[in-house]
Design an enzyme around this catalytic site. Structure first.
Site, PDB file in Angstrom:
ATOM      1  N   ASP A  70      53.084 -57.627 -33.461  1.00 45.16           N
ATOM      2  CA  ASP A  70      53.839 -57.571 -34.435  1.00 45.16           C
ATOM      3  C   ASP A  70      54.358 -55.833 -34.581  1.00 45.16           C
ATOM      4  OD1 ASP A  70      54.012 -60.177 -35.671  1.00 45.16           O
ATOM      5  OD2 ASP A  70      51.884 -59.706 -35.811  1.00 45.16           O
ATOM      6  N   MET A  90      56.880 -53.380 -36.739  1.00 44.55           N
ATOM      7  CA  MET A  90      57.522 -53.220 -38.087  1.00 44.55           C
ATOM      8  C   MET A  90      58.094 -52.052 -38.154  1.00 44.55           C
ATOM      9  SD  MET A  90      55.071 -55.341 -40.435  1.00 44.55           S
ATOM     10  CE  MET A  90      54.208 -56.830 -39.909  1.00 44.55           C
ATOM     11  N   HIS A 147      56.759 -59.552 -31.204  1.00 40.01           N
ATOM     12  CA  HIS A 147      57.755 -59.806 -32.308  1.00 40.01           C
ATOM     13  C   HIS A 147      58.217 -58.674 -33.109  1.00 40.01           C
ATOM     14  CE1 HIS A 147      57.514 -62.112 -36.677  1.00 40.01           C
ATOM     15  NE2 HIS A 147      58.705 -61.770 -36.316  1.00 40.01           N
ATOM     16  N   GLY A 150      55.916 -59.441 -42.554  1.00 39.23           N
ATOM     17  CA  GLY A 150      55.592 -57.763 -43.232  1.00 39.23           C
ATOM     18  C   GLY A 150      53.930 -57.712 -43.358  1.00 39.23           C
ATOM     19  N   GLY A 161      49.736 -59.821 -42.554  1.00 40.09           N
ATOM     20  CA  GLY A 161      49.116 -60.849 -42.333  1.00 40.09           C
ATOM     21  C   GLY A 161      48.361 -61.265 -43.458  1.00 40.09           C
ATOM     22  N   GLY A 162      47.612 -62.487 -43.312  1.00 42.51           N
ATOM     23  CA  GLY A 162      46.821 -63.051 -44.272  1.00 42.51           C
ATOM     24  C   GLY A 162      47.597 -63.794 -45.642  1.00 42.51           C
ATOM     25  N   ASP A 168      54.854 -68.828 -37.149  1.00 44.19           N
ATOM     26  CA  ASP A 168      54.047 -67.704 -37.365  1.00 44.19           C
ATOM     27  C   ASP A 168      53.720 -67.613 -38.930  1.00 44.19           C
ATOM     28  OD1 ASP A 168      53.142 -65.051 -37.281  1.00 44.19           O
ATOM     29  OD2 ASP A 168      54.782 -64.023 -36.576  1.00 44.19           O
ATOM     30  N   GLY A 169      52.326 -67.232 -39.194  1.00 43.36           N
ATOM     31  CA  GLY A 169      52.190 -67.246 -40.578  1.00 43.36           C
ATOM     32  C   GLY A 169      51.646 -68.135 -41.154  1.00 43.36           C
ATOM     33  N   SER A 219      44.894 -63.899 -38.907  1.00 40.78           N
ATOM     34  CA  SER A 219      43.525 -63.753 -39.928  1.00 40.78           C
ATOM     35  C   SER A 219      42.603 -65.181 -39.503  1.00 40.78           C
ATOM     36  CB  SER A 219      43.819 -63.723 -41.142  1.00 40.78           C
ATOM     37  OG  SER A 219      45.122 -64.148 -41.578  1.00 40.78           O
TER      38      SER A 219
END
Ligand code: DX5
Ligand code: ZN
Length: 216
Positions: free
Chosen positions: A34, A36, A65, A141, A143-144, A174-175, A197
């Site tokens: 990831d 960003m 990503h 933006g 995780g978790g 994703d997510g 996570s």
């Protein structure tokens, strides 16, 4: 059989190499990375030098990503860092068709990512050119975060769009993916599940990957 792409965002960054080795030893199909920029999303993570370093030890293809504004600026750098798949956000590209063709011409697989509020139908005129569609099941933006249930319906609608167009695109999610949210995604037609996570927060990340795969 469902494929799993562990997201390194949830790994201990002070032990990133160990996390990559763990993914190498697992049944995962890809390593999800990831990126960003603090502009497209309110967070900054890792960049090209770190991806290159990961690439020196990774034995799974890198699924990069990019949560960055105007990602078409970086196609060659992403390729040179070792990406197998370059995922760009639909919301971040003014000239998506050009970006997709540039990614493929650079020798990578082209993925387009949709935020939770972006309809899958917006891909109708580009779907035939795509290798992968990444549906965000959280707002990108961090995780978790908690899984957004509407994603399951988006998977079904995207599966239909792909079938109608004859596209070979695979569907990645994703997510908030874990053992409770994955079954509905698999049933709806997802091909690849990103998990951060859930994998790296587990006592045994290798077993966590196998447990996800065993659902399918
Ligand atoms: C979020 C990232 C995800 C993240 C997923 O912006 O794109 O890849 O790592 O993390 P989990 O699986 O913890 O939701
Ligand atoms: Zn991601």
């Amino acid at each position: 059989m469902i494929q799993v792409a562990p997201s390194l965002l949830a790994a201990d960054f002070a032990r990133l190499g160990e996390a990559v080795e763990t993914v190498n030893r697992s049944e995962a199909s890809l390593i999800h990375i990831d990126v960003m920029d603090g502009l497209f999303v309110p967070n900054i993570t890792i960049g090209f030098p770190v991806i290159s370093a990961i690439n020196t030890i990774a034995r799974k293809p890198l699924d990069v990503h990019l949560m960055i504004t105007d990602p078409g600026r970086y196609v060659n750098q992403v390729r040179d860092a070792g990406a197998h798949i370059m995922n760009v956000h639909w919301e971040a590209c003014t000239h998506l068709d050009r970006v997709v063709h540039t990614i493929r011409a650079a020798g990578m697989k082209a993925g387009v990512t949709l935020n939770p509020a972006t309809p899958v139908e917006f891909l109708r005129d580009i779907i035939a050119e795509l290798d992968l569609v990444l549906l965000m099941s959280v707002n990108p933006g961090f995780g978790g975060q908690k899984f957004i249930p509407n994603t399951v319906d988006k998977v079904r609608r995207l599966r239909k769009l792909i079938a109608e167009s004859g596209s070979k695109a695979v569907i990645e999610i994703d997510g908030g993916v874990d053992l409770t949210t994955a079954p509905a995604l698999i049933e709806a037609g997802a091909d690849v599940l990103v998990a951060g996570s859930y994998v790296f927060g587990a006592p045994d990340p290798i077993k966590a990957v196998s447990d996800l795969i065993a659902l399918s």
